[in-house]
Design a protein around this motif. Structure first.
Motif, mmCIF file in Angstrom:
data_model
loop_
_atom_site.group_PDB
_atom_site.id
_atom_site.type_symbol
_atom_site.label_atom_id
_atom_site.label_comp_id
_atom_site.label_asym_id
_atom_site.label_seq_id
_atom_site.Cartn_x
_atom_site.Cartn_y
_atom_site.Cartn_z
ATOM 1 N N GLU A 141 0.832 -1.199 0.000
ATOM 2 C CA GLU A 141 0.000 0.000 0.000
ATOM 3 C C GLU A 141 0.871 1.256 0.000
ATOM 4 O OE1 GLU A 141 -2.986 0.086 3.028
ATOM 5 O OE2 GLU A 141 -3.248 -2.087 3.007
ATOM 6 N N GLY A 142 0.340 2.301 -0.622
ATOM 7 C CA GLY A 142 0.973 3.617 -0.541
ATOM 8 C C GLY A 142 2.118 3.846 -1.500
ATOM 9 N N ILE A 143 2.394 2.907 -2.401
ATOM 10 C CA ILE A 143 3.469 3.089 -3.374
ATOM 11 C C ILE A 143 2.994 2.610 -4.745
ATOM 12 C CG2 ILE A 143 5.238 2.691 -1.599
ATOM 13 C CD1 ILE A 143 5.759 -0.035 -2.970
ATOM 14 N N ASN A 144 3.793 2.922 -5.772
ATOM 15 C CA ASN A 144 3.557 2.352 -7.090
ATOM 16 C C ASN A 144 4.287 1.010 -7.171
ATOM 17 O OD1 ASN A 144 2.165 4.672 -7.958
ATOM 18 N ND2 ASN A 144 4.086 5.674 -8.525
ATOM 19 N N ASN A 145 3.542 -0.072 -7.203
ATOM 20 C CA ASN A 145 4.140 -1.387 -7.347
ATOM 21 C C ASN A 145 4.436 -1.647 -8.819
ATOM 22 O OD1 ASN A 145 3.626 -2.971 -4.530
ATOM 23 N ND2 ASN A 145 1.922 -1.598 -4.945
ATOM 24 N N ASP A 146 5.691 -1.916 -9.149
ATOM 25 C CA ASP A 146 6.048 -2.249 -10.529
ATOM 26 C C ASP A 146 5.615 -3.688 -10.806
ATOM 27 O OD1 ASP A 146 7.164 0.203 -10.583
ATOM 28 O OD2 ASP A 146 9.244 -0.473 -10.611
ATOM 29 N N THR A 147 4.657 -3.859 -11.700
ATOM 30 C CA THR A 147 4.101 -5.185 -11.952
ATOM 31 C C THR A 147 4.024 -5.453 -13.449
ATOM 32 O OG1 THR A 147 1.787 -4.445 -12.050
ATOM 33 C CG2 THR A 147 2.668 -5.008 -9.876
ATOM 34 N N ILE A 148 3.808 -6.716 -13.765
ATOM 35 C CA ILE A 148 3.483 -7.140 -15.127
ATOM 36 C C ILE A 148 2.269 -8.058 -15.041
ATOM 37 C CG2 ILE A 148 5.803 -6.953 -16.104
ATOM 38 C CD1 ILE A 148 6.150 -9.944 -15.581
ATOM 39 N N LEU A 149 1.493 -8.106 -16.100
ATOM 40 C CA LEU A 149 0.317 -8.967 -16.127
ATOM 41 C C LEU A 149 0.758 -10.404 -16.398
ATOM 42 C CD1 LEU A 149 -2.827 -9.127 -16.140
ATOM 43 C CD2 LEU A 149 -2.703 -8.920 -18.624
ATOM 44 N N SER A 150 0.366 -11.315 -15.515
ATOM 45 C CA SER A 150 0.688 -12.727 -15.718
ATOM 46 C C SER A 150 -0.539 -13.541 -16.100
ATOM 47 C CB SER A 150 1.326 -13.320 -14.459
ATOM 48 O OG SER A 150 0.443 -13.248 -13.346
ATOM 49 N N CYS A 151 -1.735 -13.082 -15.723
ATOM 50 C CA CYS A 151 -2.960 -13.788 -16.115
ATOM 51 C C CYS A 151 -4.135 -12.819 -16.127
ATOM 52 C CB CYS A 151 -3.257 -14.938 -15.151
ATOM 53 S SG CYS A 151 -4.716 -15.914 -15.603
ATOM 54 N N LEU A 152 -4.888 -12.867 -17.219
ATOM 55 C CA LEU A 152 -6.077 -12.034 -17.365
ATOM 56 C C LEU A 152 -7.305 -12.915 -17.166
ATOM 57 C CD1 LEU A 152 -7.379 -9.312 -18.182
ATOM 58 C CD2 LEU A 152 -7.242 -10.082 -20.560
ATOM 59 N N VAL A 153 -7.900 -12.842 -15.982
ATOM 60 C CA VAL A 153 -9.099 -13.625 -15.691
ATOM 61 C C VAL A 153 -10.313 -12.953 -16.325
ATOM 62 C CG1 VAL A 153 -10.559 -14.576 -13.858
ATOM 63 C CG2 VAL A 153 -8.082 -14.474 -13.547
ATOM 64 N N ALA A 154 -10.403 -11.657 -16.165
ATOM 65 C CA ALA A 154 -11.439 -10.823 -16.781
ATOM 66 C C ALA A 154 -10.809 -9.442 -16.973
ATOM 67 C CB ALA A 154 -12.687 -10.759 -15.897
ATOM 68 N N PRO A 155 -11.408 -8.590 -17.791
ATOM 69 C CA PRO A 155 -10.805 -7.271 -17.996
ATOM 70 C C PRO A 155 -10.547 -6.489 -16.715
ATOM 71 C CG PRO A 155 -12.453 -7.681 -19.671
ATOM 72 C CD PRO A 155 -12.557 -8.820 -18.693
#
Length: 366
Positions: A141-155
């Motif tokens: 919480e409270g920060i920008n988490n650098d992420t990548i999409l690994s699975c798209l369950v729904a939009p």
């Protein structure tokens, strides 16, 4: 896991009188066949014959101890309620004498079920069901988490990995080790019935992955699982689930689940059109996503604001983008939502093309 029982020897009964004795196999180490060092020998006996073996007030086992110095202990069978395990403890010589006395009391011709064959039980491995909180790699919480999409369950329902986390490079190593282990050996199955929230190794399409059993149907012999490192859900045959080794539980689970905050599908039934899936998949492919935690659902799933880095100076607010495209509507107005400053080198976008491989899963619409 059902403990495996391996018969080490057969009865030596000749069939002439039923008085021959089944003796322990010789030691594998030369020269200690008649060693006086303590040992033990286990065989199974039907529950209904335990009383006869023990004798009135323990008279028979006491008699054996007095004559041979061997101790006899009867304990619960790990898988069969109609059988008991009898352990004879003492020197090899004492064990041989004790088994001879047992055979005299239970002649093989009259008691064929008392074979006196030695058995060995593989210690059961407890499945992981109560998962410590530190094993989940959560969004902060409270920060920008650098992420990548690994699975798209729904939009609006995503699973994301954190490629800048120190533990992330170990995921490929873990996956290779699991495939090597579960492809080459007879690993233990999950015990029946399969308890909810059991963490296991699950086979999906082309490999073995860490997963959690959400529910299991004994009639269809299928379980509904969630993949813990890549995200997504799928029905998997129970025969393709295995108990997971303890060393495979050292790496934190890499997939963090999130639901886009403050939006919902414009369809009354909550479903999303195929075009919405394609829009999210196209925007996020190979991109770093700055993910902020805005709130949580009642089940503790983070409600997130996602900003997709699509160029050196271009960022798309994914929540707003789905609304602008006509696929979603605001549940509550989001005011003064800041566009985050870039905190990730643009070269990471190219790296993310190689780290979004995931097991194929059955998509569930949120």
């Amino acid at each position: 896991m059902h403990p495996s029982v391996r018969a080490k020897m057969g009865s030596s009964d000749s069939g002439k009188g039923g008085s021959d004795v089944a003796t322990p196999p010789p030691s594998r180490t030369p020269g200690i066949e008649h060693s006086s060092s303590p040992s033990y020998y286990e065989f199974v006996i039907p529950q209904v014959l335990v009383g006869k073996l023990i004798g009135r007030h323990g008279s028979f086992v006491t008699h054996i101890r007095d004559k041979t110095n061997a101790m006899i202990i009867v304990r619960k069978h790990p898988t069969d309620n109609k059988m008991k395990v009898c352990s004879v403890e003492g020197t090899k010589e004492a064990i041989e004498k004790a088994l001879k006395m047992v055979r005299e009391k239970f002649p093989l011709k009259r008691y064929p079920e008392v074979t006196l064959e030695e058995v060995h039980f593989t210690p059961p491995i407890s499945p992981f069901s109560l998962i410590p909180d530190h094993l989940y790699l959560k969004l902060v919480e409270g920060i920008n988490n650098d992420t990548i999409l690994s699975c798209l369950v729904a939009p609006n329902h995503l699973f994301m990995q954190q490629p800048t986390h120190p533990s992330f490079p170990s995921l490929n190593v873990l996956t290779n080790c699991m495939n090597g282990c579960y492809n080459d050996c007879q690993s233990p199955m999950l015990p029946n019935p399969i308890a909810p929230n059991t963490v296991c190794a699950a086979y999906s399409v082309d490999g073995w992955y860490r997963a959690m059993v959400l529910s299991s149907d004994p009639e269809t012999e299928m379980s509904y699982v969630k993949f813990l490192d890549y995200g997504g859900f799928a029905y998997v045959e129970n025969s393709k689930l295995r108990q997971i080794r303890g060393d495979f539980m050292l790496l934190p689970f890499q997939a963090a689940e999130g639901i886009l905050a403050n939006i919902r599908s414009k369809n009354e039934d909550g479903t999303w059109p195929e075009e919405a899936y394609n829009v999210v998949a196209d925007i996020t492919k190979g991109a770093i996503i700055y993910t902020q935690v805005a709130d949580y659902t009642e089940d503790g799933v983070p409600l997130v604001l996602c900003y997709v880095v699509v160029g050196p100076t271009s960022i798309i607010f994914l929540n707003q983008h789905l609304v602008d495209k006509g696929f979603a509507e605001w549940v509550a107005m989001v005011e003064d939502v800041p566009i985050p400053c870039s905190s990730t080198d643009a070269t990471q976008q190219q790296e993310s093309d190689t780290i979004t491989t995931k097991p194929e899963t059955a998509a569930v619409q949120a």
